[in-house]
Write a protein that holds these residues in place. Structure first.
Motif, PDB file in Angstrom:
ATOM      1  N   GLN A 236      10.174  -6.786   9.453  1.00  0.00           N
ATOM      2  CA  GLN A 236       9.614  -6.893   8.088  1.00  0.00           C
ATOM      3  C   GLN A 236       8.533  -8.165   7.677  1.00  0.00           C
ATOM      4  OE1 GLN A 236      12.791  -6.430   9.225  1.00  0.00           O
ATOM      5  NE2 GLN A 236      13.635  -5.056   8.154  1.00  0.00           N
ATOM      6  N   GLY A 237       7.659  -7.955   7.008  1.00  0.00           N
ATOM      7  CA  GLY A 237       6.776  -9.118   6.537  1.00  0.00           C
ATOM      8  C   GLY A 237       5.876  -9.421   7.650  1.00  0.00           C
ATOM      9  N   ARG A 238       5.820  -8.782   8.781  1.00  0.00           N
ATOM     10  CA  ARG A 238       4.880  -9.093   9.749  1.00  0.00           C
ATOM     11  C   ARG A 238       4.202  -8.404  10.346  1.00  0.00           C
ATOM     12  NH1 ARG A 238       8.926 -11.401  13.728  1.00  0.00           N
ATOM     13  NH2 ARG A 238       7.403 -11.351  15.513  1.00  0.00           N
ATOM     14  N   VAL A 239       4.117  -6.927   9.676  1.00  0.00           N
ATOM     15  CA  VAL A 239       3.191  -5.888   9.996  1.00  0.00           C
ATOM     16  C   VAL A 239       2.504  -5.397   8.897  1.00  0.00           C
ATOM     17  CG1 VAL A 239       3.442  -3.425  10.554  1.00  0.00           C
ATOM     18  CG2 VAL A 239       5.265  -4.914  11.532  1.00  0.00           C
ATOM     19  N   MET A 262       7.523   1.890   2.564  1.00  0.00           N
ATOM     20  CA  MET A 262       6.578   0.721   2.759  1.00  0.00           C
ATOM     21  C   MET A 262       7.093  -0.616   2.159  1.00  0.00           C
ATOM     22  SD  MET A 262       3.012   2.671   2.376  1.00  0.00           S
ATOM     23  CE  MET A 262       2.061   1.257   2.428  1.00  0.00           C
ATOM     24  N   ALA A 263       7.746  -0.600   0.904  1.00  0.00           N
ATOM     25  CA  ALA A 263       8.263  -1.575   0.267  1.00  0.00           C
ATOM     26  C   ALA A 263       9.354  -2.097   1.093  1.00  0.00           C
ATOM     27  CB  ALA A 263       8.564  -1.607  -1.077  1.00  0.00           C
ATOM     28  N   VAL A 269      -0.493  -4.658   3.237  1.00  0.00           N
ATOM     29  CA  VAL A 269      -1.682  -3.303   3.202  1.00  0.00           C
ATOM     30  C   VAL A 269      -3.095  -3.996   3.153  1.00  0.00           C
ATOM     31  CG1 VAL A 269      -2.492  -1.594   1.868  1.00  0.00           C
ATOM     32  CG2 VAL A 269      -0.180  -1.543   2.379  1.00  0.00           C
ATOM     33  N   VAL A 270      -4.089  -3.438   3.925  1.00  0.00           N
ATOM     34  CA  VAL A 270      -5.199  -3.950   3.534  1.00  0.00           C
ATOM     35  C   VAL A 270      -6.118  -2.809   3.557  1.00  0.00           C
ATOM     36  CG1 VAL A 270      -7.304  -5.064   4.689  1.00  0.00           C
ATOM     37  CG2 VAL A 270      -5.106  -5.765   5.537  1.00  0.00           C
ATOM     38  N   LEU A 298       0.545   0.541  -4.995  1.00  0.00           N
ATOM     39  CA  LEU A 298       1.264  -0.325  -4.065  1.00  0.00           C
ATOM     40  C   LEU A 298       1.383  -1.894  -4.423  1.00  0.00           C
ATOM     41  CD1 LEU A 298      -1.007   1.150  -0.956  1.00  0.00           C
ATOM     42  CD2 LEU A 298       1.328   1.280  -1.126  1.00  0.00           C
ATOM     43  N   MET A 299       0.503  -2.255  -5.358  1.00  0.00           N
ATOM     44  CA  MET A 299       0.598  -3.569  -6.016  1.00  0.00           C
ATOM     45  C   MET A 299       1.765  -3.500  -6.859  1.00  0.00           C
ATOM     46  SD  MET A 299      -2.974  -4.937  -6.897  1.00  0.00           S
ATOM     47  CE  MET A 299      -4.294  -5.542  -5.684  1.00  0.00           C
ATOM     48  N   ALA A 300       2.104  -2.343  -7.661  1.00  0.00           N
ATOM     49  CA  ALA A 300       2.935  -2.295  -8.734  1.00  0.00           C
ATOM     50  C   ALA A 300       4.344  -2.214  -7.803  1.00  0.00           C
ATOM     51  CB  ALA A 300       2.854  -1.024  -9.538  1.00  0.00           C
ATOM     52  N   ALA A 301       4.488  -1.773  -6.756  1.00  0.00           N
ATOM     53  CA  ALA A 301       5.636  -1.618  -5.779  1.00  0.00           C
ATOM     54  C   ALA A 301       5.834  -3.047  -5.255  1.00  0.00           C
ATOM     55  CB  ALA A 301       5.577  -0.559  -4.634  1.00  0.00           C
TER      56      ALA A 301
END
Ligand code: FE2
Length: 427
Positions: A236-239, A262-263, A269-270, A298-301
């Motif tokens: 988590q946080g590294r992918v 995803m959250a 996310v790029v 995705l930003m809202a999540a």
């Protein structure tokens, strides 16, 4: 108190204005109004924005500035771009890759872009591009952080020997594990590649950044496997999932399940707005899909979202100038993120958010951070995006590494100003 350098009367991205930034030993020592200190060098900012440097979370430095070699991409499609790159690969030399990459890094520094995550194609038994970009990474280190991703452009299962080549690239010093599941032969192979590559990263304590679902096919759902494997392996946080363009075309009900997954996995996310808007939707008549992933949702999540340049003058894209404000500006338009807060978040997506994805240390405008700063000819981040603001001063570890003139136009109109700067000054 004595500092090496003081920037006077700066505005910061968080809205604070009229502050002074004191720099000592390559780091930010103090940020306060009317800083009571002297310095060998003082830079007057006149209320303009001082931001941390731009960060590009997704680029292909092995292909950059190769436009026209050996021919142009006539259809403008992703697949012709990949085919064209395969034609060019046998003709590449290490020196030519190094030379083009260094020239691009010059552009980047001039644009205040001081950290780049570049994918490097490992589907070449010579690993020529890997050795070339490792050399570039070493040479630019004093002025630019270059992070490399081992990227199996032709598929880690589809290209014979690619897994061994990828492993060898990591052994030689490439930092991040890449992938391209939607380009493997079958959906099953794609999912299998995600599992194998995440396991490889977990074994070695590395980060992951895959080209994932860069297609208009709404059934390309490798991001689901990527989120699941991230959880299973404790990554988590590294992918990071790059592109994720299939999400643009997915069924809304499915996405309502996917985004929370995803959250949970804290996936990065790029989105690559310049490339997504030109490459995706190529099989559509009208209406033509935009193809960019669902950035506002995705930003809202609460996910970390960055924008990448992806390509500059290469087999996939003929334009670009290392300008991350152009990238952010395109995202504003493609995602219809024209609200004031949304536009500020687009600025964050080319600065603080990619810095987090890359795991950059000492990044930011705060005491203790590296004195890596860009003085922009703009009063706030939104104006910077609107005008593609001039990078008046670019600083790395407290030393000036680039300067650009302010943007001015001289007018010869009766009763009108003799000079304008395109900024809107409010009383
Ligand atoms: Fe890419």
């Amino acid at each position: 108190m004595t500092m090496d350098t003081i920037l006077r009367d700066a505005t910061l991205p968080d809205g604070r204005s009229g502050v002074d930034i004191g720099i000592s030993g390559g780091r930010i020592a103090a940020i306060e109004p009317r800083l009571a200190a002297t310095a060998a060098e003082e830079i007057g900012c006149n209320g303009m924005l001082v931001a941390p440097p731009f960060v590009d979370a997704h680029f292909h430095m092995d292909a950059t500035l190769s436009l026209g070699l050996p021919r142009l991409n006539r259809s403008g499609t992703l697949l012709e771009g990949i085919a064209l790159w395969s034609e060019l690969k046998p003709q590449l030399t290490q020196d030519a890759i190094v030379e083009r990459a260094l020239a691009y890094c010059d552009w980047a520094v001039a644009q205040g872009l001081l950290a780049i995550r570049s994918h490097v194609d490992i589907c070449d038994p010579r690993l020529l591009a890997v050795d070339a970009l490792l050399e570039v990474k070493r040479r630019v280190k004093p002025y630019l952080d270059l992070q490399l991703v081992a990227f199996p452009q032709d598929g880690v299962f589809r290209f014979p020997g690619a897994m061994d080549l990828l492993t060898e690239a990591l052994r030689r010093g490439v930092d991040v594990v890449g992938g391209i599941p939607h380009f493997e032969r079958t959906m099953e192979d794609g999912a299998r590649s995600v599992r194998a590559l995440c396991e490889l990263a977990a074994d070695r304590g590395l980060r992951v950044d895959m080209h994932c679902d860069e297609t208009d096919d709404p059934l390309s759902r490798h991001v689901e496997t990527l989120a699941c494997e991230t959880q299973r392996l404790g990554l988590q946080g590294r992918v990071t999932g790059s592109h994720l363009t299939s999400m643009h075309s997915m069924d809304n009900y499915y996405v309502s399940k996917l985004i929370p997954l995803m959250a949970e996995a804290r996936l990065g996310v790029v989105a690559n707005p310049l490339i997504n808007i030109t490459i995706q939707g190529r099989h559509d008549t009208y209406p033509k899909r935009r193809g960019m992933t669902r950035v506002p949702e995705l930003m809202a999540a609460g996910l970390t979202i960055a924008f990448g340049h992806d390509c500059v003058m290469d087999p996939w894209y003929s334009l670009g100038s290392a300008d991350m404000l152009e990238v952010a500006g395109m995202a504003v338009h493609v995602a219809q993120m024209t609200g004031l807060d949304a536009m500020r978040r687009c600025f964050d997506a080319v600065t603080s958010q990619p810095a987090e994805l890359l795991g950059l240390d000492g990044y930011g405008v705060a005491p203790g951070c590296h004195a890596d700063l860009v003085l922009l000819e703009a009063q706030d981040p939104i104006e910077a995006i609107r005008t593609r603001a001039a990078r008046l001063v670019v600083m790395r570890r407290g030393k000036i590494v680039a300067r650009s003139p302010a943007r001015r136009a001289q007018l010869a109109l009766p009763g009108r100003p003799r000079e304008i700067d395109f900024l809107l000054r409010r009383p």
